[in-house]
Design a protein around this motif. Structure first.
Motif, PDB file in Angstrom:
ATOM      1  N   UNK A 219       0.835  -1.206   0.000  1.00 54.25           N
ATOM      2  CA  UNK A 219       0.000   0.000   0.000  1.00 54.25           C
ATOM      3  C   UNK A 219       0.864   1.249   0.000  1.00 54.25           C
ATOM      4  N   UNK A 220       0.513   2.185  -0.893  1.00 54.59           N
ATOM      5  CA  UNK A 220       1.061   3.540  -0.851  1.00 54.59           C
ATOM      6  C   UNK A 220      -0.060   4.468  -0.394  1.00 54.59           C
TER       7      UNK A 220
ATOM      8  N   UNK B   6       8.615   6.352   4.153  1.00 54.41           N
ATOM      9  CA  UNK B   6       7.879   7.518   3.671  1.00 54.41           C
ATOM     10  C   UNK B   6       8.777   8.411   2.823  1.00 54.41           C
ATOM     11  N   UNK B   7       8.203   9.499   2.339  1.00 49.98           N
ATOM     12  CA  UNK B   7       8.958  10.532   1.621  1.00 49.98           C
ATOM     13  C   UNK B   7       9.133  11.721   2.554  1.00 49.98           C
TER      14      UNK B   7
ATOM     15  N   UNK C 282       3.020  -4.506   3.059  1.00 46.50           N
ATOM     16  CA  UNK C 282       4.013  -3.449   3.207  1.00 46.50           C
ATOM     17  C   UNK C 282       3.343  -2.097   2.979  1.00 46.50           C
ATOM     18  N   UNK C 283       3.635  -1.133   3.841  1.00 48.45           N
ATOM     19  CA  UNK C 283       2.961   0.168   3.778  1.00 48.45           C
ATOM     20  C   UNK C 283       3.997   1.293   3.711  1.00 48.45           C
ATOM     21  N   UNK C 284       3.756   2.253   2.793  1.00 50.68           N
ATOM     22  CA  UNK C 284       4.582   3.462   2.725  1.00 50.68           C
ATOM     23  C   UNK C 284       3.670   4.682   2.743  1.00 50.68           C
ATOM     24  N   UNK C 285       4.195   5.789   3.279  1.00 53.46           N
ATOM     25  CA  UNK C 285       3.436   7.028   3.353  1.00 53.46           C
ATOM     26  C   UNK C 285       4.119   8.144   2.602  1.00 53.46           C
TER      27      UNK C 285
ATOM     28  N   UNK D 266       7.987  -0.378   8.206  1.00 56.35           N
ATOM     29  CA  UNK D 266       6.637  -0.665   7.702  1.00 56.35           C
ATOM     30  C   UNK D 266       6.645  -1.333   6.327  1.00 56.35           C
ATOM     31  N   UNK D 267       7.799  -1.341   5.650  1.00 58.32           N
ATOM     32  CA  UNK D 267       7.838  -1.986   4.327  1.00 58.32           C
ATOM     33  C   UNK D 267       9.058  -2.868   4.208  1.00 58.32           C
TER      34      UNK D 267
END
Length: 339
Positions: free
Chosen positions: A251-252, A297-298, A278-281, A338-339
């Protein structure tokens, strides 16, 4: 009844001039920061100001100079999001620091409804500020039109289509593509996105970066659109995605707040992060390090965006022309558990 003490008479330029033994014009030049005053006279005036308790009448001076020494900081978001989103706070603090250095006040304004729009438009037309820093402007935003009609010195955080005013921003497309590519590299096969705020450039651009990274693997049904960069939007968006695609493994989320809400929903569903999904923000805000696990994240320098916007407004107030192509601030991917 006790007597009300008489209000102390305000000291004037005349009082300072008499105490210092100089003309009122010489006192005015010192108060207004002008040159061509001898060191001896300046010291005498400064001592007299302290002795008589003189305080410059800023309102009167600004009226003569047609300046308010104030800049509006306008956020077009619901009130609760103004408090919830750490990014907005960081942008505000960055702008305030730059304005404070220049001895300017900042008037913070939240546009939360159509009534707010009308009220703020009247405020701007009233000449109460010398310029505007605008955050979260939408396409065809009525406040933007008012700013342009009044030809107010302004800088926007973000770049709505058709905008002619100065702006500062980041490469949302490239940043979203980079973090999505890194998520793909972890071996995820079914990657979805909670795409927020598609009524403004940042939301549209982050979706575009996600789409570009997936290429032929992009599936529009794996994208859930939500209205705001908020925790509750992340909860709702994740529930909707899982209902359609329980086999999702990546997930993004379009912001860290959205990602935090998504993580809560994944936990409720009995799914592990990152083992199952896997999760990214996006943002590297306070949300990113408070979640469990911490978010990949970014990182965007929110305070730097606010500072750059405020400096642009101040330069325009001085009569300088803004950068034609806007000001771009660099971002980077921050990889966590998280990823």
């Amino acid at each position: 009844m006790p007597e009300i003490p008489a209000r102390r008479k305000r000291a004037t330029v005349h009082d300072v001039a008499v105490e210092a033994g100089v003309s009122r014009g010489t006192v005015s030049r010192v108060v207004n920061g002008e040159r061509y005053v001898s060191d001896e006279a300046r010291k005498a005036i400064e001592a007299a100001i302290v002795k008589v308790g003189y305080v410059p009448n800023t309102a009167a001076r600004n009226l003569v100079m047609q300046r308010t020494q104030a800049v509006a900081f306008i956020v077009h978001e619901p009130g609760p999001l103004f408090v919830e989103d750490p990014n907005i706070g960081e942008i505000l603090l960055g702008a305030n620091a730059a304005l404070s250095d220049a001895d300017y006040q900042m008037a913070s304004i939240v546009v939360d409804s159509e009534r707010d729009t009308e009220r703020v438009a009247r405020f701007l037309r009233g000449g109460f500020v010398d310029g505007v820093v605008m955050v979260s402007a939408r396409t065809n935003d009525p406040i933007t039109r008012v700013i342009e009609q009044l030809e107010l010195p302004a800088a926007f955080v973000g770049h709505p289509p058709g905008l002619t005013a100065a702006w500062v921003g980041i490469d949302n497309v490239g940043s979203a593509r980079a973090v999505t590519e890194q998520l793909i590299a972890t071996g995820r096969r079914r990657i979805g996105m909670i795409a927020a705020a598609l009524d403004r450039d940042s939301g549209v651009d982050r979706l575009q970066g996600f789409t570009d990274a997936l290429g032929d693997r992009f599936d529009a049904d794996l994208v859930e659109s939500v209205p705001l960069y908020s925790y509750s939007a992340g909860v709702d968006g994740m529930r909707a995605l899982l209902a359609r695609h329980p086999d999702l493994d990546g997930l993004f989320a379009a912001s860290d707040a959205v990602a935090a809400g998504a993580l809560e929903t994944l936990r409720e569903a009995g799914l592990r992060v990152p083992e199952d999904v896997g999760v990214v923000g996006f943002d590297d805000s306070a949300w990113a390090t408070r979640t469990h696990p911490p978010l990949s994240t970014v990182r965007q320098p929110a305070a730097g965006l606010g500072r750059a916007a405020a400096l642009s407004v101040l330069a325009q107030i001085r009569g300088e022309k803004p950068a034609v192509d806007g000001i771009m601030v660099e971002t980077s991917v921050v990889w966590r558990e998280s990823a």
